[in-house]
Design an enzyme around this catalytic site. Structure first.
Site, PDB file in Angstrom:
ATOM      1  N   LYS A 202       0.855  -1.200   0.000  1.00 55.93           N
ATOM      2  CA  LYS A 202       0.000   0.000   0.000  1.00 55.93           C
ATOM      3  C   LYS A 202       0.880   1.235   0.000  1.00 55.93           C
ATOM      4  O   LYS A 202       1.847   1.327   0.756  1.00 55.93           O
ATOM      5  CB  LYS A 202      -0.881   0.012   1.239  1.00 55.93           C
ATOM      6  CG  LYS A 202      -1.782   1.229   1.281  1.00 55.93           C
ATOM      7  CD  LYS A 202      -2.773   1.146   2.392  1.00 55.93           C
ATOM      8  CE  LYS A 202      -2.240   1.788   3.622  1.00 55.93           C
ATOM      9  NZ  LYS A 202      -3.274   2.023   4.630  1.00 55.93           N
ATOM     10  N   THR A 203       0.536   2.182  -0.854  1.00 57.52           N
ATOM     11  CA  THR A 203       1.317   3.414  -0.895  1.00 57.52           C
ATOM     12  C   THR A 203       0.381   4.571  -1.192  1.00 57.52           C
ATOM     13  O   THR A 203      -0.839   4.417  -1.206  1.00 57.52           O
ATOM     14  CB  THR A 203       2.465   3.290  -1.926  1.00 57.52           C
ATOM     15  OG1 THR A 203       3.362   4.368  -1.738  1.00 57.52           O
ATOM     16  CG2 THR A 203       1.959   3.305  -3.362  1.00 57.52           C
TER      17      THR A 203
END
Ligand code: 5RP
Length: 298
Positions: A202-203
């Site tokens: 996740k970014t």
């Protein structure tokens, strides 16, 4: 009897090659059946994408705005989420066990908002994750932060444990306040998570070069929603992210702090799973919001 049954079986279709279809998620072909099955609880196999509803913020923030009452504010949204990202305490106390989507457990923690946030430890045992039927464990990684190595060690330890039991590991890239949120940083952080074995990452979305972040990361990427934006802008963020290769969103505040969370999560789904354009999704949001308003006036 057994012999007779065997003799009557003739339909071997010898000339038909055995089905051997690749798994639908990037970088995930080599994973064992259990892990692929759990990933299919997180990502919709038809669209290849996910709407993860993130409401784990209380693990360091306490009862933040929109999350005061999980039973009242969040549970009604869960039928529209492919996956819930939450702490084990909220899962046990507030989520009906009849929920059948994926469960992504917040698995690192320690410091509160009052302390240095990057100084986290692993906050769950693998036995607990199995007992709670987790599809994935989420662990925060602070690349460039004061406790970078420790957070990376938390990630690799959970990957080792998760792989032993077929549970995915989500590497969550946290960007320190003093760091630049650009493609260069996101490429670095996401690639490190993937190299070290995270099942997916996740970014944050970045305006310039997000497609290069996706291209250089060999596992699926989902984006965090970040701070609350006006609804149309949040839908645009989701659209741009999936349009440039993200496999979905892990969205919290832009859903649960929306003026109509029930409408917002459905509009986000339209973008993520149906490739709806921004205006179409926003109109859909307004339509459901207005329906909700008129129902509440009755
Ligand atoms: C909190 C998290 C959140 O789950 C993540 O940031 C997504 O939530 P939001 O869309 O509100 O940013 O990891 O630590």
């Amino acid at each position: 009897m057994a012999d007779k049954d065997t003799e009557s079986a003739r339909n071997y279709q010898v000339g038909v090659p055995a089905r051997n279809e690749p798994f639908f998620l990037k970088g995930s072909n080599h994973l064992d059946w259990g892990l692929q099955n759990r990933l299919s609880q997180i990502f919709n196999p038809r669209s290849g994408r996910t709407v993860m509803l993130a409401f784990d913020h209380g693990y360091f923030l306490g009862p933040t705005s929109g999350l005061e009452r999980i039973d009242l504010n969040i549970v009604p949204l869960t039928p529209y989420a492919d996956t819930l990202m939450l702490t084990r305490g909220i899962l046990r106390t507030s989520i009906p066990p009849t929920y059948t989507g994926g469960i992504v457990l917040r698995s690192s923690g320690g410091p509160s908002i009052l302390k240095e946030l990057s100084n986290e430890e692993i906050a769950i045992s693998i036995d607990e994750a199995i007992r709670l039927n987790a599809a994935a464990m989420a662990v925060q990684v602070f690349i460039g932060g004061e406790y970078e190595t420790k957070s990376i060690h938390n990630l690799t330890r959970l990957i080792d444990l998760g792989n032993q039991h077929g549970i995915a590991t989500l590497g969550v890239t946290a960007v320190g306040r003093d760091m630049v949120r650009d493609a260069n940083y996101m490429r670095l952080a996401t690639r490190i998570c993937a190299e070290l074995g995270a099942t997916y990452v996740k970014t944050y979305f970045v305006e310039q070069g997000f497609d290069t972040v996706v291209a250089s990361c060999p596992v699926p990427i989902v984006i965090a929603g970040g701070k609350k934006l006006p609804e149309r802008e949040a839908l645009e963020l989701a659209f741009n992210a999936v349009d440039q290769g993200a496999c979905g969103v892990d969205m919290g505040r832009n859903i649960f702090q929306s003026e109509c969370p029930l409408a917002m999560i459905q509009a986000v789904r339209k973008v993520v799973h149906e490739n709806a354009r921004v205006q179409e999704a926003y109109d859909y949001y307004l339509e459901i919001r207005d329906q909700q308003d008129s129902q509440s006036l009755k």
